[in-house]
Design an enzyme around this catalytic site. Structure first.
Site, PDB file in Angstrom:
ATOM      1  CE  LYS A  13      -2.005  -0.777   3.992  1.00 21.33           C
ATOM      2  NZ  LYS A  13      -1.473  -2.076   4.431  1.00 21.33           N
ATOM      3  NE  ARG A  88      -3.868  -1.113   9.895  1.00 21.55           N
ATOM      4  CZ  ARG A  88      -2.802  -0.534   9.382  1.00 21.55           C
ATOM      5  NH1 ARG A  88      -2.832   0.729   9.047  1.00 21.55           N
ATOM      6  NH2 ARG A  88      -1.702  -1.221   9.195  1.00 21.55           N
ATOM      7  NE  ARG A 123       6.824  -3.584   5.605  1.00 21.53           N
ATOM      8  CZ  ARG A 123       5.579  -3.146   5.752  1.00 21.53           C
ATOM      9  NH1 ARG A 123       4.899  -2.724   4.711  1.00 21.53           N
ATOM     10  NH2 ARG A 123       5.021  -3.146   6.934  1.00 21.53           N
ATOM     11  NE  ARG A 156       6.555  -0.776  10.034  1.00 20.01           N
ATOM     12  CZ  ARG A 156       5.375  -0.699   9.431  1.00 20.01           C
ATOM     13  NH1 ARG A 156       5.282  -0.178   8.213  1.00 20.01           N
ATOM     14  NH2 ARG A 156       4.286  -1.124  10.023  1.00 20.01           N
ATOM     15  NE  ARG A 167       1.983  -4.724  11.375  1.00 18.54           N
ATOM     16  CZ  ARG A 167       2.842  -4.342  10.445  1.00 18.54           C
ATOM     17  NH1 ARG A 167       4.030  -4.910  10.369  1.00 18.54           N
ATOM     18  NH2 ARG A 167       2.522  -3.392   9.604  1.00 18.54           N
TER      19      ARG A 167
HETATM   20  P1  AMP Z   1       1.194   0.581   9.012  1.00 15.95           P
HETATM   21  O1  AMP Z   1       2.465   1.308   8.812  1.00 15.95           O
HETATM   22  O2  AMP Z   1       0.059   1.160   8.223  1.00 15.95           O
HETATM   23  O3  AMP Z   1       1.326  -0.913   8.825  1.00 15.95           O
HETATM   24  O4  AMP Z   1       0.778   0.797  10.555  1.00 15.95           O
HETATM   25  C1  AMP Z   1       1.610   0.356  11.606  1.00 15.95           C
HETATM   26  C2  AMP Z   1       0.807   0.230  12.888  1.00 15.95           C
HETATM   27  O5  AMP Z   1       0.247   1.510  13.227  1.00 15.95           O
HETATM   28  C3  AMP Z   1      -0.375  -0.713  12.812  1.00 15.95           C
HETATM   29  O6  AMP Z   1      -0.022  -2.072  13.067  1.00 15.95           O
HETATM   30  C4  AMP Z   1      -1.279  -0.151  13.924  1.00 15.95           C
HETATM   31  O7  AMP Z   1      -0.807  -0.514  15.205  1.00 15.95           O
HETATM   32  C5  AMP Z   1      -1.056   1.355  13.769  1.00 15.95           C
HETATM   33  N1  AMP Z   1      -2.018   1.976  12.828  1.00 15.95           N
HETATM   34  C6  AMP Z   1      -1.769   2.536  11.616  1.00 15.95           C
HETATM   35  N2  AMP Z   1      -2.889   3.004  11.042  1.00 15.95           N
HETATM   36  C7  AMP Z   1      -3.889   2.721  11.910  1.00 15.95           C
HETATM   37  C8  AMP Z   1      -5.301   2.929  11.902  1.00 15.95           C
HETATM   38  N3  AMP Z   1      -5.928   3.506  10.871  1.00 15.95           N
HETATM   39  N4  AMP Z   1      -6.009   2.507  12.989  1.00 15.95           N
HETATM   40  C9  AMP Z   1      -5.413   1.910  14.047  1.00 15.95           C
HETATM   41  N5  AMP Z   1      -4.094   1.672  14.110  1.00 15.95           N
HETATM   42  C10 AMP Z   1      -3.330   2.071  13.064  1.00 15.95           C
END
Ligand code: AMP
Length: 210
Positions: A13, A88, A123, A156, A167
């Site tokens: 994404k 999400r 990644r 990360r 996740r």
């Molecule tokens: P990402 O980089 O989008 O994979 O996000 C990393 C982490 O941030 C996720 O595993 C969640 O813990 C948190 N996170 C990111 N976006 C959201 C969202 N829209 N709602 C809740 N938690 C989020």
């Protein structure tokens, strides 16, 4: 034009949102990047978010929705934006609708769980600007150094194998229902994630033209 990228963690994404951002000259808004920045800076939102992120859980809506609302109110988002990682949950999608945000298209990048697990170990992300890389599919020009800002490129914390499984579980339980949500509104465009990033990019641009 307001767009959303949907998909499992590691589906691509962020990478595709960055490509579309360049082509259409719209800001890519990643709640994950904003939350990591908040954690790094020790802000109130960051302190609240950290334990959830470390466990592979979703950060509570009141934290994420607040951050998102402030971001899309900025001037550069007036002409449109690309959301990566938000919404999400169905509740977050409904919150967007209540804010009066109209979504034009939702690109759902589909990748099987097994491929997600394989990919996540390679990644990497820039600790300074958040740009995403992959040791095999999208390497940096100089090892460990961000091409864009020369920051350090790292694994990360939540891409560690034990957290990736958590996740994925969170994704299937809470985020995958959004596929049906946007399908029923006629907004969904599903793209099959390809091995080569450029192939997924081509399919993404095609999907946006449909
Ligand atoms: P990402 O980089 O989008 O994979 O996000 C990393 C982490 O941030 C996720 O595993 C969640 O813990 C948190 N996170 C990111 N976006 C959201 C969202 N829209 N709602 C809740 N938690 C989020």
């Amino acid at each position: 034009m307001n767009l959303i990228f949907l998909g499992a963690p590691g589906a691509g994404k962020g990478t595709q949102a960055e490509n579309v951002s360049e082509k259409y000259n719209l800001p890519a808004v990643s709640t994950g990047n904003m939350l990591r920045e908040a954690v790094k800076n020790g802000t109130e939102a960051g302190l609240k978010a950290k334990s959830y992120m470390d466990a592979g859980d979703l950060v509570p809506d009141e934290v994420v929705i607040g951050i998102l609302k402030d971001r899309i109110a900025l001037d550069d988002a007036k002409k449109g934006f690309i959301l990566d990682g938000f919404p999400r949950t169905v509740e977050q999608a409904e919150a967007l609708e209540r804010m009066g945000v109209t979504i034009d298209k939702v690109v759902n990048i589909h990748v099987s769980d097994q491929r997600i697990i394989d990919r996540m170990s390679g990644r990497r992300v820039c600790a300074d600007c958040g740009a995403s890389y992959h040791i095999e599919y999208k390497p940096t020009s100089a090892e460990g150094v961000c091409d864009l800002c020369k920051g350090s490129v790292v694994l990360r914390d939540d891409d560690k194998p034990e957290t990736v499984l958590a996740r994925l579980k969170t994704y299937h339980e809470k985020t995958a229902p959004l596929i049906e949500f946007y399908e029923s509104r006629g907004k969904l465009r599903t793209v099959e994630g390809q091995i080569e990033i450029n192939d997924t990019t081509r399919l993404t641009f095609e999907a946006l033209e449909k």
